[in-house]
Design a protein around this motif. Structure first.
Motif, mmCIF file in Angstrom:
data_model
loop_
_atom_site.group_PDB
_atom_site.id
_atom_site.type_symbol
_atom_site.label_atom_id
_atom_site.label_comp_id
_atom_site.label_asym_id
_atom_site.label_seq_id
_atom_site.Cartn_x
_atom_site.Cartn_y
_atom_site.Cartn_z
ATOM 1 N N LYS A 17 -0.494 19.457 -0.755
ATOM 2 C CA LYS A 17 -1.652 19.495 0.126
ATOM 3 C C LYS A 17 -2.915 19.257 -0.690
ATOM 4 C CE LYS A 17 0.280 22.538 3.651
ATOM 5 N NZ LYS A 17 0.122 23.809 4.386
ATOM 6 N N GLY A 18 -3.668 18.275 -0.256
ATOM 7 C CA GLY A 18 -4.890 17.939 -0.963
ATOM 8 C C GLY A 18 -4.659 17.191 -2.257
ATOM 9 N N GLY A 19 -3.384 16.841 -2.521
ATOM 10 C CA GLY A 19 -3.080 16.131 -3.759
ATOM 11 C C GLY A 19 -3.501 14.672 -3.696
ATOM 12 N N GLN A 20 -3.686 14.087 -4.839
ATOM 13 C CA GLN A 20 -4.096 12.697 -4.919
ATOM 14 C C GLN A 20 -2.881 11.817 -5.161
ATOM 15 O OE1 GLN A 20 -7.010 11.944 -7.910
ATOM 16 N NE2 GLN A 20 -7.428 9.841 -7.246
ATOM 17 N N CYS A 21 -2.829 10.708 -4.454
ATOM 18 C CA CYS A 21 -1.683 9.801 -4.575
ATOM 19 C C CYS A 21 -1.544 9.310 -6.009
ATOM 20 C CB CYS A 21 -1.848 8.614 -3.631
ATOM 21 S SG CYS A 21 -0.476 7.442 -3.695
ATOM 22 N N CYS A 22 -0.309 9.227 -6.466
ATOM 23 C CA CYS A 22 -0.062 8.796 -7.843
ATOM 24 C C CYS A 22 -0.131 7.281 -7.992
ATOM 25 C CB CYS A 22 1.306 9.292 -8.307
ATOM 26 S SG CYS A 22 2.688 8.576 -7.375
ATOM 27 N N GLU A 23 -0.336 6.581 -6.862
ATOM 28 C CA GLU A 23 -0.465 5.115 -6.887
ATOM 29 C C GLU A 23 0.793 4.440 -7.413
ATOM 30 O OE1 GLU A 23 -2.965 3.650 -5.503
ATOM 31 O OE2 GLU A 23 -4.125 5.472 -5.160
ATOM 32 N N SER A 24 1.945 5.025 -7.101
ATOM 33 C CA SER A 24 3.222 4.427 -7.514
ATOM 34 C C SER A 24 3.655 3.438 -6.436
ATOM 35 C CB SER A 24 4.277 5.517 -7.705
ATOM 36 O OG SER A 24 5.531 4.937 -8.020
ATOM 37 N N HIS A 25 3.092 2.245 -6.478
ATOM 38 C CA HIS A 25 3.330 1.236 -5.455
ATOM 39 C C HIS A 25 4.455 0.286 -5.879
ATOM 40 C CE1 HIS A 25 -0.180 2.718 -3.472
ATOM 41 N NE2 HIS A 25 -0.988 2.353 -4.456
ATOM 42 N N ALA A 50 0.806 -1.223 0.000
ATOM 43 C CA ALA A 50 0.000 0.000 0.000
ATOM 44 C C ALA A 50 0.837 1.270 0.000
ATOM 45 C CB ALA A 50 -0.931 -0.001 1.211
ATOM 46 N N GLN A 51 2.172 1.131 0.131
ATOM 47 C CA GLN A 51 3.030 2.314 0.211
ATOM 48 C C GLN A 51 3.115 3.040 -1.125
ATOM 49 O OE1 GLN A 51 6.807 0.946 1.657
ATOM 50 N NE2 GLN A 51 6.328 1.401 3.794
ATOM 51 N N CYS A 52 3.214 4.343 -1.060
ATOM 52 C CA CYS A 52 3.498 5.160 -2.242
ATOM 53 C C CYS A 52 5.001 5.400 -2.283
ATOM 54 C CB CYS A 52 2.739 6.485 -2.172
ATOM 55 S SG CYS A 52 3.219 7.659 -3.462
ATOM 56 N N LEU A 53 5.650 4.980 -3.341
ATOM 57 C CA LEU A 53 7.102 5.109 -3.437
ATOM 58 C C LEU A 53 7.541 6.570 -3.469
ATOM 59 C CD1 LEU A 53 7.920 2.224 -5.932
ATOM 60 C CD2 LEU A 53 8.102 2.228 -3.449
ATOM 61 N N CYS A 54 6.724 7.438 -4.055
ATOM 62 C CA CYS A 54 7.065 8.861 -4.072
ATOM 63 C C CYS A 54 7.192 9.402 -2.657
ATOM 64 C CB CYS A 54 6.004 9.653 -4.835
ATOM 65 S SG CYS A 54 6.048 9.382 -6.612
ATOM 66 N N CYS A 55 6.262 8.990 -1.792
ATOM 67 C CA CYS A 55 6.282 9.474 -0.408
ATOM 68 C C CYS A 55 7.389 8.810 0.390
ATOM 69 C CB CYS A 55 4.938 9.208 0.255
ATOM 70 S SG CYS A 55 3.554 9.987 -0.589
ATOM 71 N N LYS A 56 7.567 7.499 0.222
ATOM 72 C CA LYS A 56 8.541 6.764 1.019
ATOM 73 C C LYS A 56 9.958 7.264 0.777
ATOM 74 C CE LYS A 56 10.349 2.166 1.980
ATOM 75 N NZ LYS A 56 10.270 2.388 3.428
ATOM 76 N N HIS A 57 10.310 7.503 -0.478
ATOM 77 C CA HIS A 57 11.671 7.913 -0.814
ATOM 78 C C HIS A 57 11.815 9.433 -0.939
ATOM 79 C CE1 HIS A 57 12.554 3.730 -1.327
ATOM 80 N NE2 HIS A 57 11.699 3.587 -2.315
ATOM 81 N N GLY A 58 10.751 10.166 -0.670
ATOM 82 C CA GLY A 58 10.833 11.621 -0.716
ATOM 83 C C GLY A 58 10.985 12.193 -2.106
ATOM 84 N N VAL A 59 10.587 11.437 -3.114
ATOM 85 C CA VAL A 59 10.737 11.889 -4.499
ATOM 86 C C VAL A 59 9.840 13.092 -4.771
ATOM 87 C CG1 VAL A 59 10.446 11.247 -6.916
ATOM 88 C CG2 VAL A 59 11.406 9.594 -5.302
ATOM 89 N N ASP A 60 8.591 12.990 -4.366
ATOM 90 C CA ASP A 60 7.654 14.072 -4.660
ATOM 91 C C ASP A 60 7.996 15.329 -3.874
ATOM 92 O OD1 ASP A 60 5.321 14.805 -6.167
ATOM 93 O OD2 ASP A 60 4.252 14.905 -4.280
#
Length: 453
Positions: free
Chosen positions: A173-181, A151-161
């Motif tokens: 803020k208020g953005g939708q997850c890119c679903e990069s799992h 369920a993890q988003c790779l953008c969030c986990k690795h700080g890419v975004d």
């Protein structure tokens, strides 16, 4: 003689109202353990059990009721009777994974494998399970880990975004997850690393069982039909004809060599018997085309796969082939001998042009200065060839698939194909790399239709 009789008082008869006499309780023997109630109302059990260090250790078990503690104590004593020791140290998952990586993986596995294990442990296993006690790790914890990773988003986990100038995903803020799992293959790798680590802990009697084995993880489904057709393979060779690595593409298609095996190939690993200029018996190639081998149909040459080129820790290194079966000797067909002879003549010209800047590693496919070739340079060359041949997203590794599929299509025995390409298991040859073309299926069904009249 006078005999005096002493009156012995009769034992008092028990009446319904009389209190029963207290019987002495049997003292518990050594090793049976003990259970008692604590001041906070909970129950505690204790017993001496063997440890992995060869000593005995007093373990304490807790529960809300005496029965709960009794069950735990009975289980601990049963394991002790079966000769299953408990850990002499109270490992956390992080402590054991660090120990396993330093003392088991790095000394025993190849550098690239150890590097991959280290990344999985650092990025996934320690953050998720590192603080848990190794002996208390349960199958439910492993299943929860797998579900969280999926369920993890790779953008969030690795700080890419968050590192982007304009966040597009969860950092907004208020953005939708890119679903990069993580991919199915990545999830499988994480589970495999944990399973291997716990299996090592079982073998070293640190824990009694491997709970990761109790959790099943779905395997990735590989796509079929990733190889080239005969026509596409010819288009690749035609598009690569003017490339300095033309011989590399010939070997990749004809012998199914991996990229690292091609880039780690040395001239000393190749025998071009019958050509004194090319096999080194007659001196250096003087820059003229080798007339002995070109078009001569020599079939006594061979190639030995003894090393591979990999990037480990940011540096290119020569390492042993992937598996024991990857170390192999392959006979060279005439088309490969011709391409290699032409390539050696061309390389002699490059060495002359570079002169003092040439660093001789003895490689068949080096850079223009003789040093090991950067895999990115091969990727750029393949990009040009692929574009000219009109193959769009076809990967370089798919030429290995092509070699296997075409050999099987020509009726070559699977065990011979396995030995040529260096598979450790014939199941890999038949299930992952081989595929049946639509024409093969059509021909088979036509034969069935003819048989049925």
């Amino acid at each position: 003689m006078t005999v005096t009789l002493l009156a012995v008082p009769d034992e008092p008869e028990e009446t319904p109202n009389s209190k029963p006499r207290k019987s002495r309780s049997r003292k518990r023997a050594n090793g049976e353990g003990t259970i008692y109630q604590r001041k906070d109302g909970r129950y505690e059990g204790a017993a001496f059990v063997p440890t992995t260090a060869g000593t005995y250790k007093r373990v304490r078990l807790y529960g809300r009721t005496r029965e709960e503690v009794r069950r735990k104590l009975t289980k601990a004593l049963e394991q002790a009777d079966q000769g299953i020791p408990i850990s002499a140290e109270s490992w956390t998952v992080e402590q054991y994974l660090t120990y396993w990586l330093d003392n088991v993986v790095r000394p025993e596995r190849k550098p690239r494998t150890a590097q991959g294990y280290e990344g999985v442990i650092r990025l996934y296993l320690i953050p998720e399970l590192g603080k848990k006690r190794l002996g208390k790790l349960a199958a439910l914890d492993v299943r929860a880990l797998i579900n969280r990773v999926r369920a993890q988003c790779l953008c969030c986990k690795h700080g890419v975004d968050a590192a982007r100038d304009k966040p597009r995903c969860c950092a907004l803020k208020g953005g939708q997850c890119c679903e990069s799992h993580p991919s199915v293959r990545m999830v499988q790798s994480i589970h495999a690393v944990l399973r291997n680590a716990l299996e090592s802990a079982v073998r070293e009697e640190v824990i009694p069982r491997n709970v990761a084995k109790l959790v099943k993880v779905s395997a990735p489904k590989y796509k079929v039909n990733r190889g080239l057709t005969v026509g596409q393979a010819r288009d690749v060779l035609k598009a690569a004809r003017d490339e300095r690595l033309y011989a590399l593409y010939v070997l990749a298609l004809c012998l199914g060599l991996r990229r690292g095996e091609l880039l780690g190939l040395r001239w000393e690993d190749i025998t071009l018997a019958g050509c004194r200029a090319c096999d080194g018996e007659g001196g250096e190639v003087d820059g003229a085309e080798c007339e002995t081998c070109t078009g001569s149909g020599v079939e006594s040459g061979k190639l030995e796969v003894t090393q591979t080129l990999q990037r480990v820790g940011g540096a290119l290194r020569f390492v042993c082939p992937k598996t024991e079966d990857s170390e192999r000797t392959i006979p060279l067909p005439p088309v490969c001998i011709t391409a290699l002879c032409e390539h050696r003549v061309r390389q002699a010209g490059e060495r002359t042009d570079a002169w003092e800047g040439w660093q001789d590693y003895g490689l068949v496919f080096p850079s223009r200065r003789g040093t090991p070739m950067e895999p990115d340079n091969l990727r750029r060359s393949w990009g040009r060839v692929r574009a000219v041949a009109g193959l769009k997203e076809m990967r370089f590794h798919d030429m290995r698939h092509t070699c296997v599929s075409l050999l099987l299509h020509l009726g070559i025995a699977p065990n011979v194909v396995r030995d040529i390409v260096g598979h450790s298991d014939i199941e890999v040859t038949m299930t992952i790399y081989a595929h049946t073309s639509l024409d093969d299926k059509r021909a088979a069904l036509r034969k069935l239709g003819d048989a049925l009249g």
